[in-house]
Design an enzyme around this catalytic site. Sequence first.
Site, PDB file in Angstrom:
ATOM      1  N   ASP A   8      43.038  40.013  36.339  1.00 12.61           N
ATOM      2  CA  ASP A   8      42.854  40.112  37.796  1.00 12.61           C
ATOM      3  C   ASP A   8      42.378  41.487  38.295  1.00 12.61           C
ATOM      4  O   ASP A   8      42.888  42.000  39.303  1.00 12.61           O
ATOM      5  CB  ASP A   8      44.141  39.714  38.525  1.00 12.61           C
ATOM      6  CG  ASP A   8      44.557  38.264  38.244  1.00 12.61           C
ATOM      7  OD1 ASP A   8      43.886  37.597  37.444  1.00 12.61           O
ATOM      8  OD2 ASP A   8      45.568  37.803  38.818  1.00 12.61           O
ATOM      9  N   LYS A 108      42.103  30.945  37.870  1.00 11.43           N
ATOM     10  CA  LYS A 108      43.442  30.368  37.997  1.00 11.43           C
ATOM     11  C   LYS A 108      43.849  30.389  39.460  1.00 11.43           C
ATOM     12  O   LYS A 108      43.267  31.133  40.255  1.00 11.43           O
ATOM     13  CB  LYS A 108      44.447  31.154  37.162  1.00 11.43           C
ATOM     14  CG  LYS A 108      44.596  32.595  37.654  1.00 11.43           C
ATOM     15  CD  LYS A 108      45.521  33.393  36.774  1.00 11.43           C
ATOM     16  CE  LYS A 108      45.640  34.818  37.247  1.00 11.43           C
ATOM     17  NZ  LYS A 108      46.364  35.010  38.491  1.00 11.43           N
ATOM     18  N   CYS A 153      51.056  39.176  37.643  1.00 12.65           N
ATOM     19  CA  CYS A 153      50.144  38.425  36.771  1.00 12.65           C
ATOM     20  C   CYS A 153      50.046  38.986  35.354  1.00 12.65           C
ATOM     21  O   CYS A 153      49.901  38.230  34.397  1.00 12.65           O
ATOM     22  CB  CYS A 153      48.788  38.301  37.442  1.00 12.65           C
ATOM     23  SG  CYS A 153      48.915  37.263  38.922  1.00 12.65           S
TER      24      CYS A 153
HETATM   25  C1  VGL Z   1      48.836  38.423  41.800  1.00 17.25           C
HETATM   26  C2  VGL Z   1      50.253  38.058  43.555  1.00 17.25           C
HETATM   27  C3  VGL Z   1      49.535  36.953  43.943  1.00 17.25           C
HETATM   28  C4  VGL Z   1      48.473  39.273  40.627  1.00 17.25           C
HETATM   29  C5  VGL Z   1      48.109  37.305  42.161  1.00 17.25           C
HETATM   30  O1  VGL Z   1      47.300  39.258  40.195  1.00 17.25           O
HETATM   31  O2  VGL Z   1      49.370  39.982  40.109  1.00 17.25           O
HETATM   32  N1  VGL Z   1      49.914  38.782  42.494  1.00 17.25           N
HETATM   33  N2  VGL Z   1      48.461  36.584  43.225  1.00 17.25           N
END
Ligand code: VGL
Length: 208
Positions: A8, A108, A153
């Site tokens: 991410d 995702k 994540c």
């Molecule tokens: C994430 C919160 C919501 C992350 C993704 O990438 O850690 N955190 N969605």
Amino acid sequence: MKALLLVDIQNGFCPGGNLPVPDGDKVVPIANRLIDSGKYDLIVASQDWHPPGHGSFASAHPGAAPFEMGELSGKPQMMWPDHCIQGTLDAELHPELKSEEIDLIQQKGENPYIDSYSAFRDNDRDASTGLSDFLEDQGVTDLDVCGLATDYCVKFSALDALEMMPGVRVRFIKDASRGITPEGVAAAIEEMRAHGIAIIDSAKVLAG
Ligand code: VGL
Ligand code: ZN
């Protein structure tokens, strides 16, 4: 077969994004050094990829505020600001990340009724994304994990890698990752360590 999983590293989780992780952009040059190191046979990335109105967004729940606990499909769920909406700039990988070197981008978080912190499966540990099958088919024996956010994540992805791909050695690259809160990061590192994930710095990879 050694693989790197970049979790991410998106605009949304960097300063100026919708769910900024403090100093999230600082991981980009480190990730690029890892990408260019020649130490990995395979480089994969995950991308948080939510439809508008996703159930993890506070805005989808009347009266809910971001960063409070709420409920999604009858289970406790952190209420997040709207973030990483499919097709928006916020959802794109950081522009300075060497994405042309990435072999596979695993999206995702598409299902509006369940969140998916892990790149491997949803938070119910139910629907798999297919990433573990892909890595196993490629013959991956060693997986290094880094990115954003350590306490969400990255942690869930590293733990799932260990559980879903028995025998694969998993390491967490600390300086190539950033988290949402310092307490969350400390707890996540302890949890990963307790499960047998090695905690390393990028220098160890580059020297190895
Ligand atoms: C994430 C919160 C919501 C992350 C993704 O990438 O850690 N955190 N969605
Ligand atoms: Zn998300």
